[in-house]
Design a protein around this motif. Structure first.
Motif, PDB file in Angstrom:
ATOM      1  N   THR A  41      11.266  -7.354  -6.506  1.00  0.00           N
ATOM      2  CA  THR A  41      10.553  -7.258  -7.801  1.00  0.00           C
ATOM      3  C   THR A  41       9.912  -5.841  -8.135  1.00  0.00           C
ATOM      4  O   THR A  41       9.704  -5.291  -6.596  1.00  0.00           O
ATOM      5  CB  THR A  41      10.476  -8.173  -8.718  1.00  0.00           C
ATOM      6  OG1 THR A  41       9.676  -8.342  -7.715  1.00  0.00           O
ATOM      7  CG2 THR A  41      10.966  -9.477  -8.270  1.00  0.00           C
ATOM      8  N   THR A  42       8.808  -5.762  -8.516  1.00  0.00           N
ATOM      9  CA  THR A  42       7.839  -4.637  -9.062  1.00  0.00           C
ATOM     10  C   THR A  42       6.497  -5.377  -8.559  1.00  0.00           C
ATOM     11  O   THR A  42       5.813  -4.161  -8.817  1.00  0.00           O
ATOM     12  CB  THR A  42       8.019  -3.927 -10.002  1.00  0.00           C
ATOM     13  OG1 THR A  42       7.626  -4.881 -11.419  1.00  0.00           O
ATOM     14  CG2 THR A  42       9.054  -3.112 -10.718  1.00  0.00           C
ATOM     15  N   ALA A  43       6.355  -6.160  -8.143  1.00  0.00           N
ATOM     16  CA  ALA A  43       5.658  -6.557  -7.993  1.00  0.00           C
ATOM     17  C   ALA A  43       4.466  -6.112  -6.974  1.00  0.00           C
ATOM     18  O   ALA A  43       5.129  -6.072  -5.961  1.00  0.00           O
ATOM     19  CB  ALA A  43       5.668  -8.482  -7.307  1.00  0.00           C
ATOM     20  N   GLU A  44       3.247  -6.382  -6.479  1.00  0.00           N
ATOM     21  CA  GLU A  44       2.365  -5.327  -5.671  1.00  0.00           C
ATOM     22  C   GLU A  44       1.021  -6.705  -5.230  1.00  0.00           C
ATOM     23  O   GLU A  44       0.312  -7.337  -6.041  1.00  0.00           O
ATOM     24  CB  GLU A  44       1.380  -4.362  -6.492  1.00  0.00           C
ATOM     25  CG  GLU A  44       2.866  -3.223  -6.887  1.00  0.00           C
ATOM     26  CD  GLU A  44       1.334  -2.206  -7.120  1.00  0.00           C
ATOM     27  OE1 GLU A  44      -0.110  -2.427  -7.607  1.00  0.00           O
ATOM     28  OE2 GLU A  44       1.940  -1.155  -7.791  1.00  0.00           O
ATOM     29  N   ILE A  45       1.784  -6.966  -4.140  1.00  0.00           N
ATOM     30  CA  ILE A  45       0.816  -8.234  -3.585  1.00  0.00           C
ATOM     31  C   ILE A  45       0.148  -7.681  -2.365  1.00  0.00           C
ATOM     32  O   ILE A  45       0.875  -7.950  -1.589  1.00  0.00           O
ATOM     33  CB  ILE A  45       1.907  -9.705  -3.354  1.00  0.00           C
ATOM     34  CG1 ILE A  45       2.214 -10.385  -4.716  1.00  0.00           C
ATOM     35  CG2 ILE A  45       1.367 -10.792  -3.096  1.00  0.00           C
ATOM     36  CD1 ILE A  45       3.784 -10.810  -4.158  1.00  0.00           C
ATOM     37  N   ASP A  46      -0.701  -7.422  -2.574  1.00  0.00           N
ATOM     38  CA  ASP A  46      -2.088  -7.127  -0.771  1.00  0.00           C
ATOM     39  C   ASP A  46      -2.969  -8.718  -0.980  1.00  0.00           C
ATOM     40  O   ASP A  46      -3.586  -9.541  -1.936  1.00  0.00           O
ATOM     41  CB  ASP A  46      -2.951  -5.974  -2.145  1.00  0.00           C
ATOM     42  CG  ASP A  46      -2.093  -5.714  -2.519  1.00  0.00           C
ATOM     43  OD1 ASP A  46      -0.814  -4.938  -1.709  1.00  0.00           O
ATOM     44  OD2 ASP A  46      -2.915  -4.579  -2.960  1.00  0.00           O
ATOM     45  N   PHE A  47      -3.328  -8.556   0.259  1.00  0.00           N
ATOM     46  CA  PHE A  47      -3.645  -9.771   1.240  1.00  0.00           C
ATOM     47  C   PHE A  47      -5.500  -8.765   1.776  1.00  0.00           C
ATOM     48  O   PHE A  47      -4.566  -8.068   2.600  1.00  0.00           O
ATOM     49  CB  PHE A  47      -2.854 -10.689   1.667  1.00  0.00           C
ATOM     50  CG  PHE A  47      -1.954 -11.837   1.422  1.00  0.00           C
ATOM     51  CD1 PHE A  47      -3.127 -12.790   1.328  1.00  0.00           C
ATOM     52  CD2 PHE A  47      -1.065 -11.420   0.583  1.00  0.00           C
ATOM     53  CE1 PHE A  47      -1.778 -13.657   0.956  1.00  0.00           C
ATOM     54  CE2 PHE A  47      -0.634 -12.338   0.097  1.00  0.00           C
ATOM     55  CZ  PHE A  47      -0.900 -13.566  -0.430  1.00  0.00           C
ATOM     56  N   THR A  48      -6.192  -9.244   1.484  1.00  0.00           N
ATOM     57  CA  THR A  48      -7.588  -8.572   2.924  1.00  0.00           C
ATOM     58  C   THR A  48      -8.143  -9.738   3.823  1.00  0.00           C
ATOM     59  O   THR A  48      -8.393 -10.548   2.533  1.00  0.00           O
ATOM     60  CB  THR A  48      -7.702  -7.510   2.066  1.00  0.00           C
ATOM     61  OG1 THR A  48      -8.042  -6.617   1.485  1.00  0.00           O
ATOM     62  CG2 THR A  48      -9.445  -7.681   3.268  1.00  0.00           C
ATOM     63  N   ILE A  49      -8.197 -10.190   4.490  1.00  0.00           N
ATOM     64  CA  ILE A  49      -8.571 -11.456   5.646  1.00  0.00           C
ATOM     65  C   ILE A  49      -9.650 -10.020   6.226  1.00  0.00           C
ATOM     66  O   ILE A  49      -9.006  -9.284   7.236  1.00  0.00           O
ATOM     67  CB  ILE A  49      -7.412 -12.069   6.199  1.00  0.00           C
ATOM     68  CG1 ILE A  49      -6.796 -12.232   4.749  1.00  0.00           C
ATOM     69  CG2 ILE A  49      -7.896 -12.702   6.683  1.00  0.00           C
ATOM     70  CD1 ILE A  49      -5.679 -13.382   6.024  1.00  0.00           C
ATOM     71  N   ASP A  50     -10.674 -11.054   6.640  1.00  0.00           N
ATOM     72  CA  ASP A  50     -11.574 -10.895   7.802  1.00  0.00           C
ATOM     73  C   ASP A  50     -12.195 -11.917   8.158  1.00  0.00           C
ATOM     74  O   ASP A  50     -13.275 -12.426   7.578  1.00  0.00           O
ATOM     75  CB  ASP A  50     -12.905  -9.979   7.529  1.00  0.00           C
ATOM     76  CG  ASP A  50     -13.644  -9.140   7.939  1.00  0.00           C
ATOM     77  OD1 ASP A  50     -13.247  -9.088   9.045  1.00  0.00           O
ATOM     78  OD2 ASP A  50     -14.549  -9.341   8.181  1.00  0.00           O
ATOM     79  N   ALA A  51     -11.698 -12.338   8.953  1.00  0.00           N
ATOM     80  CA  ALA A  51     -11.603 -13.846   9.404  1.00  0.00           C
ATOM     81  C   ALA A  51     -12.273 -13.830  11.237  1.00  0.00           C
ATOM     82  O   ALA A  51     -11.527 -13.507  11.814  1.00  0.00           O
ATOM     83  CB  ALA A  51     -10.613 -15.078   9.061  1.00  0.00           C
ATOM     84  N   ARG A  52     -13.716 -15.080  11.277  1.00  0.00           N
ATOM     85  CA  ARG A  52     -13.393 -14.671  13.492  1.00  0.00           C
ATOM     86  C   ARG A  52     -14.034 -16.189  13.378  1.00  0.00           C
ATOM     87  O   ARG A  52     -14.308 -17.003  12.065  1.00  0.00           O
ATOM     88  CB  ARG A  52     -14.445 -13.954  13.064  1.00  0.00           C
ATOM     89  CG  ARG A  52     -15.717 -13.850  12.741  1.00  0.00           C
ATOM     90  CD  ARG A  52     -16.290 -12.395  12.776  1.00  0.00           C
ATOM     91  NE  ARG A  52     -15.976 -11.109  12.338  1.00  0.00           N
ATOM     92  CZ  ARG A  52     -16.371 -10.055  12.924  1.00  0.00           C
ATOM     93  NH1 ARG A  52     -16.954 -10.051  14.063  1.00  0.00           N
ATOM     94  NH2 ARG A  52     -15.742  -9.167  12.247  1.00  0.00           N
ATOM     95  N   GLY A  53     -13.996 -16.725  14.342  1.00  0.00           N
ATOM     96  CA  GLY A  53     -14.881 -17.868  14.867  1.00  0.00           C
ATOM     97  C   GLY A  53     -13.061 -18.961  15.087  1.00  0.00           C
ATOM     98  O   GLY A  53     -11.716 -18.760  15.628  1.00  0.00           O
ATOM     99  N   VAL A  54     -14.084 -20.398  14.918  1.00  0.00           N
ATOM    100  CA  VAL A  54     -12.294 -21.348  15.766  1.00  0.00           C
ATOM    101  C   VAL A  54     -12.812 -22.345  15.158  1.00  0.00           C
ATOM    102  O   VAL A  54     -13.732 -23.316  14.624  1.00  0.00           O
ATOM    103  CB  VAL A  54     -12.856 -21.875  17.312  1.00  0.00           C
ATOM    104  CG1 VAL A  54     -12.049 -22.998  17.913  1.00  0.00           C
ATOM    105  CG2 VAL A  54     -13.143 -20.693  17.825  1.00  0.00           C
ATOM    106  N   ASP A  55     -11.551 -22.600  14.038  1.00  0.00           N
ATOM    107  CA  ASP A  55     -11.662 -24.205  13.930  1.00  0.00           C
ATOM    108  C   ASP A  55     -12.477 -24.207  12.552  1.00  0.00           C
ATOM    109  O   ASP A  55     -12.246 -23.201  11.641  1.00  0.00           O
ATOM    110  CB  ASP A  55     -12.080 -25.454  14.928  1.00  0.00           C
ATOM    111  CG  ASP A  55     -11.181 -24.964  15.789  1.00  0.00           C
ATOM    112  OD1 ASP A  55      -9.758 -24.892  15.409  1.00  0.00           O
ATOM    113  OD2 ASP A  55     -11.197 -26.185  17.090  1.00  0.00           O
ATOM    114  N   GLU A  56     -13.510 -25.593  12.775  1.00  0.00           N
ATOM    115  CA  GLU A  56     -13.976 -25.333  10.691  1.00  0.00           C
ATOM    116  C   GLU A  56     -15.307 -24.742  11.576  1.00  0.00           C
ATOM    117  O   GLU A  56     -15.973 -24.703   9.682  1.00  0.00           O
ATOM    118  CB  GLU A  56     -13.762 -27.118  11.057  1.00  0.00           C
ATOM    119  CG  GLU A  56     -12.924 -28.124  10.888  1.00  0.00           C
ATOM    120  CD  GLU A  56     -12.298 -28.023   9.665  1.00  0.00           C
ATOM    121  OE1 GLU A  56     -13.205 -27.789   8.713  1.00  0.00           O
ATOM    122  OE2 GLU A  56     -11.243 -27.932   9.852  1.00  0.00           O
ATOM    123  N   ALA A  57     -15.813 -24.136  12.725  1.00  0.00           N
ATOM    124  CA  ALA A  57     -16.544 -22.913  12.627  1.00  0.00           C
ATOM    125  C   ALA A  57     -16.830 -22.120  12.544  1.00  0.00           C
ATOM    126  O   ALA A  57     -17.390 -21.107  12.253  1.00  0.00           O
ATOM    127  CB  ALA A  57     -17.581 -23.150  13.952  1.00  0.00           C
TER     128      ALA A  57
END
Length: 155
Positions: A41-57
């Motif tokens: 469709t004409t939808a614009e869906i953006d994701f930005t992620i900045d994750a680091r570490g292990v499991d629940e930490a």
């Protein structure tokens, strides 16, 4: 060269060769980047992620922006879990802010990323249909193709 200067130079060479290399330690697992999903469709869906570490930490942030027609919704959240295996990362986060009151604050989101060069894929899941929360460190199969941008998964 004078004998004393030659001795000092020789000693400096020996000491520098014997000096241990600075250890950097193991790399911390990480998922980072910004992408726009391919849509039919004409939808614009953006994701930005900045994750680091292990499991629940794990720690970090994410942002999702979905614009389609008159609807323009942005939500942000904090990472609560990250698991990385090879080129695949599964991140779970909780929404902390949204531009639309219908987005549940505190709701858990699961994102799975397959880092495949310029052919990355993403899977995302929100609250289950029966109103339950998705489990921590779980996400959907990464089926959505990326139109632009790139993710980097580091194990």
């Amino acid at each position: 060269m004078r004998p004393v200067a030659a001795s000092v130079l020789a000693m400096a060479v020996v000491l520098s060769a014997a000096a241990p290399a600075v250890a950097t330690g193991p790399r911390e697992p990480r998922l980072s980047g910004t992408v726009r999903l391919k849509t039919s469709t004409t939808a614009e869906i953006d994701f930005t992620i900045d994750a680091r570490g292990v499991d629940e930490a794990a720690r970090g942030t994410f942002m999702i922006h979905h614009k389609e027609g008159d609807s323009d919704v942005t939500s942000r959240g904090e990472v609560v879990c990250l698991q990385v295996g090879g080129p695949v990362a599964v991140m779970t986060g909780r929404t902390t802010w949204a531009s639309d009151p219908r987005v549940p604050i505190g709701g858990r989101i699961g994102i799975t990323v397959y880092d495949h060069g310029r052919h990355d894929r993403l899977g995302a899941s929100w609250q289950l249909g029966h109103g339950g929360d998705i489990p921590s460190c779980m996400g959907m199969a990464p089926q959505a193709e990326i139109a632009s941008g790139n993710f980097t998964v580091q194990s």
